[in-house]
Design a protein around this motif. Structure first.
Motif, PDB file in Angstrom:
ATOM      1  N   ARG A  41       0.859  -1.175   0.000  1.00 48.28           N
ATOM      2  CA  ARG A  41       0.000   0.000   0.000  1.00 48.28           C
ATOM      3  C   ARG A  41       0.900   1.232   0.000  1.00 48.28           C
ATOM      4  O   ARG A  41       1.804   1.363   0.820  1.00 48.28           O
ATOM      5  N   ILE A  64      -1.472  -1.121  -4.320  1.00 50.01           N
ATOM      6  CA  ILE A  64      -2.608  -0.211  -4.299  1.00 50.01           C
ATOM      7  C   ILE A  64      -2.070   1.159  -3.895  1.00 50.01           C
ATOM      8  O   ILE A  64      -1.348   1.281  -2.902  1.00 50.01           O
ATOM      9  N   HIS A  66      -2.789   5.239  -3.001  1.00 49.49           N
ATOM     10  CA  HIS A  66      -3.724   6.286  -2.592  1.00 49.49           C
ATOM     11  C   HIS A  66      -3.039   7.640  -2.771  1.00 49.49           C
ATOM     12  O   HIS A  66      -1.891   7.810  -2.352  1.00 49.49           O
ATOM     13  N   ASP A 103      -6.253   5.698   9.329  1.00 54.33           N
ATOM     14  CA  ASP A 103      -5.998   4.433   8.646  1.00 54.33           C
ATOM     15  C   ASP A 103      -5.423   3.436   9.643  1.00 54.33           C
ATOM     16  O   ASP A 103      -4.394   3.696  10.263  1.00 54.33           O
ATOM     17  N   TYR A 107       0.637   1.970   5.818  1.00 52.36           N
ATOM     18  CA  TYR A 107       1.194   2.020   4.461  1.00 52.36           C
ATOM     19  C   TYR A 107       2.618   1.468   4.454  1.00 52.36           C
ATOM     20  O   TYR A 107       3.390   1.671   5.386  1.00 52.36           O
TER      21      TYR A 107
END
Length: 236
Positions: A41, A64, A66, A103, A107
């Motif tokens: 991430r 992924i 963001h 979150d 990450y």
């Protein structure tokens, strides 16, 4: 290609609604920053046009990504660029304040081309001020946010002016984080380094990976290092 768009090999960046256009700094960081291979991430703080989010998505096919930007026009532009790219299904763009992200997963990597004017007069245009000055994201808030959001083995990668290196190194140390890679960037061989690529982690390295590199060995002629670093992105 007009000044309102920039064509890379696998995607196009439209930028007419963004205060900060495509530049060498963002491209350098997007090509240099590291993330774990596999289903990682990645967070792009201050995504702007979405350039670095797209570059990281291209480099790490199973990740992924963001992207977040406090400027609604920039976030909208980034979303447009992502939607029109081959990486639309693996990138999510949000408008918001990165320091307020909630979150619980964490990450594996964070990239940020942070505002770089620390103690200078702000611009009369609010959008440009948000992008260029540390009025909303100073080094302390960036480092603290990264510390909170990164996994234990996570990586923060930034590009900063050389004159700000002491600031970010001191801030990282005060937060208990460690510099693990530094790359000094000179525009030409005879000039002093103007930029630094810096990698910061929660875990110290056995030694700091330190390099000094040059962008151009002659006017319009990229160095072998710069050419190799960006070969998957620049068309020419």
């Amino acid at each position: 290609m007009s000044k309102n768009s920039f064509q890379f090999k696998q995607f196009t960046i439209n930028q007419e609604h963004c205060a900060m256009k495509v530049g060498t700094d963002g491209t350098l960081l997007g090509a240099w920053a590291q993330a774990p291979q596999g289903q990682s991430r990645i967070l792009d703080i201050g995504t702007g046009t979405g350039l670095m989010a797209l570059m990281m998505a291209q480099r790490y096919p199973d990740a992924i990504v963001h992207g977040i930007d406090i400027d609604p026009d920039a976030a909208s532009q980034a979303e447009e660029n992502v939607t029109n790219s081959p990486f639309a299904k693996k990138i999510m763009i949000n408008r918001g304040d990165a320091t307020k992200i909630n979150d619980s997963i964490g990450y594996d990597a964070i990239v940020c081309n942070p505002p770089y004017f620390v103690d200078s007069l702000t611009c009369p245009q609010e959008q440009r001020t948000l992008a260029r000055h540390t009025v909303t994201l100073n080094y302390t808030s960036l480092i603290q946010t990264a510390k909170r959001l990164l996994k234990d083995n996570g990586i923060l990668s930034v590009i900063i002016p050389s004159e700000n290196s002491d600031d970010i190194e001191t801030t990282a140390a005060l937060e208990g984080l460690f510099i693990t890679r530094i790359c000094l960037i000179k525009t030409t061989p005879n000039k002093l380094p103007k930029r630094q690529l810096v990698e910061i982690r929660k875990v110290p390295a056995n030694h700091i990976d330190f390099h000094e590199e040059v962008l151009e060995i002659a006017p319009g002629q990229r160095s072998d290092w710069y050419q190799q670093l960006t070969k998957d992105f620049y068309i020419k």
